[in-house]
Design a protein around this motif. Structure first.
Motif, PDB file in Angstrom:
ATOM      1  N   HIS A 133       0.550  -1.284   0.094  1.00 59.54           N
ATOM      2  CA  HIS A 133      -0.198   0.222  -0.082  1.00 59.54           C
ATOM      3  C   HIS A 133       0.891   1.167  -0.095  1.00 59.54           C
ATOM      4  O   HIS A 133       1.909   1.253   0.386  1.00 59.54           O
ATOM      5  CB  HIS A 133      -0.880  -0.015   1.210  1.00 59.54           C
ATOM      6  CG  HIS A 133      -0.212  -0.071   2.576  1.00 59.54           C
ATOM      7  ND1 HIS A 133       0.146  -0.879   3.169  1.00 59.54           N
ATOM      8  CD2 HIS A 133       0.250   0.983   3.349  1.00 59.54           C
ATOM      9  CE1 HIS A 133       0.788  -0.677   4.386  1.00 59.54           C
ATOM     10  NE2 HIS A 133       0.785   0.653   4.325  1.00 59.54           N
ATOM     11  N   ARG A 134       0.116   2.355  -0.397  1.00 55.41           N
ATOM     12  CA  ARG A 134       0.946   3.877  -0.231  1.00 55.41           C
ATOM     13  C   ARG A 134      -0.220   4.817  -0.065  1.00 55.41           C
ATOM     14  O   ARG A 134      -1.385   4.548  -0.530  1.00 55.41           O
ATOM     15  CB  ARG A 134       1.818   4.060  -1.375  1.00 55.41           C
ATOM     16  CG  ARG A 134       1.030   4.147  -2.893  1.00 55.41           C
ATOM     17  CD  ARG A 134       2.062   4.341  -4.024  1.00 55.41           C
ATOM     18  NE  ARG A 134       1.358   4.390  -5.333  1.00 55.41           N
ATOM     19  CZ  ARG A 134       1.022   5.756  -5.710  1.00 55.41           C
ATOM     20  NH1 ARG A 134       1.246   6.912  -5.254  1.00 55.41           N
ATOM     21  NH2 ARG A 134       0.468   5.888  -6.890  1.00 55.41           N
ATOM     22  N   VAL A 135       0.312   5.671   0.589  1.00 53.76           N
ATOM     23  CA  VAL A 135      -0.880   6.755   0.898  1.00 53.76           C
ATOM     24  C   VAL A 135      -0.230   8.106   0.253  1.00 53.76           C
ATOM     25  O   VAL A 135       0.987   8.376   0.275  1.00 53.76           O
ATOM     26  CB  VAL A 135      -0.916   7.208   2.250  1.00 53.76           C
ATOM     27  CG1 VAL A 135      -1.681   8.175   2.760  1.00 53.76           C
ATOM     28  CG2 VAL A 135      -1.157   5.950   3.202  1.00 53.76           C
ATOM     29  N   ILE A 177      -2.289  -1.086  -3.196  1.00 53.80           N
ATOM     30  CA  ILE A 177      -3.489  -0.482  -2.751  1.00 53.80           C
ATOM     31  C   ILE A 177      -3.055   1.055  -2.516  1.00 53.80           C
ATOM     32  O   ILE A 177      -2.166   1.357  -1.795  1.00 53.80           O
ATOM     33  CB  ILE A 177      -4.107  -0.916  -1.521  1.00 53.80           C
ATOM     34  CG1 ILE A 177      -4.606  -2.357  -1.721  1.00 53.80           C
ATOM     35  CG2 ILE A 177      -5.289   0.030  -0.993  1.00 53.80           C
ATOM     36  CD1 ILE A 177      -5.170  -3.176  -0.349  1.00 53.80           C
ATOM     37  N   VAL A 178      -3.740   1.954  -3.148  1.00 51.73           N
ATOM     38  CA  VAL A 178      -3.599   3.428  -2.855  1.00 51.73           C
ATOM     39  C   VAL A 178      -4.607   4.054  -2.134  1.00 51.73           C
ATOM     40  O   VAL A 178      -5.859   3.884  -2.220  1.00 51.73           O
ATOM     41  CB  VAL A 178      -3.536   4.181  -4.327  1.00 51.73           C
ATOM     42  CG1 VAL A 178      -3.061   5.499  -3.977  1.00 51.73           C
ATOM     43  CG2 VAL A 178      -2.256   3.404  -4.961  1.00 51.73           C
ATOM     44  N   VAL A 179      -4.378   4.877  -1.011  1.00 49.07           N
ATOM     45  CA  VAL A 179      -5.222   5.578  -0.244  1.00 49.07           C
ATOM     46  C   VAL A 179      -4.771   7.045  -0.441  1.00 49.07           C
ATOM     47  O   VAL A 179      -3.814   7.616  -0.369  1.00 49.07           O
ATOM     48  CB  VAL A 179      -5.013   5.193   1.113  1.00 49.07           C
ATOM     49  CG1 VAL A 179      -5.912   6.052   2.051  1.00 49.07           C
ATOM     50  CG2 VAL A 179      -5.371   3.599   1.473  1.00 49.07           C
ATOM     51  N   THR A 231     -12.493   7.002  -8.751  1.00 48.80           N
ATOM     52  CA  THR A 231     -12.594   6.546 -10.087  1.00 48.80           C
ATOM     53  C   THR A 231     -11.225   6.855 -10.803  1.00 48.80           C
ATOM     54  O   THR A 231     -10.654   5.999 -11.573  1.00 48.80           O
ATOM     55  CB  THR A 231     -13.778   7.377 -10.825  1.00 48.80           C
ATOM     56  OG1 THR A 231     -15.025   7.192 -10.487  1.00 48.80           O
ATOM     57  CG2 THR A 231     -13.636   7.385 -12.483  1.00 48.80           C
ATOM     58  N   ALA A 232     -10.639   7.791 -10.314  1.00 47.53           N
ATOM     59  CA  ALA A 232      -9.254   8.145 -10.845  1.00 47.53           C
ATOM     60  C   ALA A 232      -8.226   7.129 -10.464  1.00 47.53           C
ATOM     61  O   ALA A 232      -7.373   6.522 -11.233  1.00 47.53           O
ATOM     62  CB  ALA A 232      -8.732   9.418 -10.425  1.00 47.53           C
ATOM     63  N   LEU A 233      -8.313   6.681  -9.162  1.00 51.17           N
ATOM     64  CA  LEU A 233      -7.613   5.610  -8.691  1.00 51.17           C
ATOM     65  C   LEU A 233      -7.653   4.215  -9.374  1.00 51.17           C
ATOM     66  O   LEU A 233      -6.852   3.591  -9.683  1.00 51.17           O
ATOM     67  CB  LEU A 233      -7.614   5.339  -6.952  1.00 51.17           C
ATOM     68  CG  LEU A 233      -7.229   6.576  -6.383  1.00 51.17           C
ATOM     69  CD1 LEU A 233      -7.675   6.436  -4.901  1.00 51.17           C
ATOM     70  CD2 LEU A 233      -5.785   6.889  -6.189  1.00 51.17           C
TER      71      LEU A 233
END
Length: 252
Positions: A72-74, A214-216, A244-246
């Motif tokens: 993951h990354r934020v 996973i992008v937060v 939507t962009a993610l």
């Protein structure tokens, strides 16, 4: 009205299935062991339960990364407020209930009251100070939620709510529920929208987990003072396009 999923899931290969079986087995054993070992903490402080919960979450995220290949990354961390706030997050997976709890410093989740009745797991959630809502109670449920929210924020602890009230598959949406608007208008603190794409990798009720990042995304806070309807529109207009962009972006 729910939007159609953006892409059908690709068939799972044998390696993916085997890794998912291994993860689910290890996750089940890890969770069972932690729940049993931590039973005495039901008589300890809330902070002790949260500390143990942090260990359980860290172990689960480690398994996801090293067994399944989910990392993951934020982005947008600069939007995190210094004081207690209300976080309103998209909900696609069980993953964010784990990660956001840890990342946001153990906020109080707004959740269904019946979840607290689950043996062991529900008992620990109750001990950790969640905001339980009886959905069958109508207006009195909102009053109870407001009372619990006030006590939580006055104690310097943030709140996390899923505006749609349930997990929603990637590319779909459900109506935003009145609970988040009630919190916003009553508590007079910023609401921080959160977008994510976790459902691409750990789907709702999905046994197979898919590798990837996973992008937060932490979005700019909505300051207090807006009209209720305007707030709801603003919240949805911030979260949904960001999600939507993610989903359309790099999924590796």
């Amino acid at each position: 009205m729910a939007r159609q999923g953006m892409n059908d899931a690709a068939p799972a290969g044998a390696g993916l299935v085997l890794r998912s079986i291994l993860f689910n087995l290890l996750y089940g054993l890890w969770s069972a062991a932690m729940h049993v070992v931590c039973l005495p903490l039901l008589f300890a402080s809330r902070r002790a339960v949260q500390a143990a919960g942090g260990i359980w979450i860290d172990g689960t995220l480690w398994l996801l990364k090293h067994v399944v290949g989910i990392d993951h990354r934020v982005i947008g961390a600069e939007h995190l407020p210094q004081a207690a706030a209300i976080y309103a997050s998209k909900h696609q997976s069980a993953w964010e209930t784990l990660f956001l709890s840890r990342y946001l410093g153990f906020p109080a989740f707004v959740l269904k009251k019946e979840l607290l009745s689950i043996p062991l797991f529900g008992w620990f959630m109750k001990k950790s100070g969640m905001i339980a809502v009886d959905r069958k109670a109508g207006a009195s449920a909102l009053r109870s939620m407001a009372r619990q929210a006030t006590e939580t924020l006055e104690g310097g602890r943030s709140i996390l709510i899923f505006p749609e009230g349930t997990r929603v598959a990637p590319g779909q949406s459900k109506p935003y529920q009145p609970g988040v608007a009630a919190l916003y208008t009553q508590q007079k603190v910023p609401v921080v929208p959160v977008a994510l794409n976790s459902g691409l990798f750990w789907g709702r009720r999905a046994f197979v987990k898919r590798p990837g990042t996973i992008v937060v995304q932490i979005l700019p806070p909505i300051p207090p003072g807006l009209d209720r309807k305007l707030f709801m529109k603003e919240l949805e207009n911030r979260i949904e396009p960001a999600v939507t962009a993610l989903l359309q972006g790099d999924r590796r």
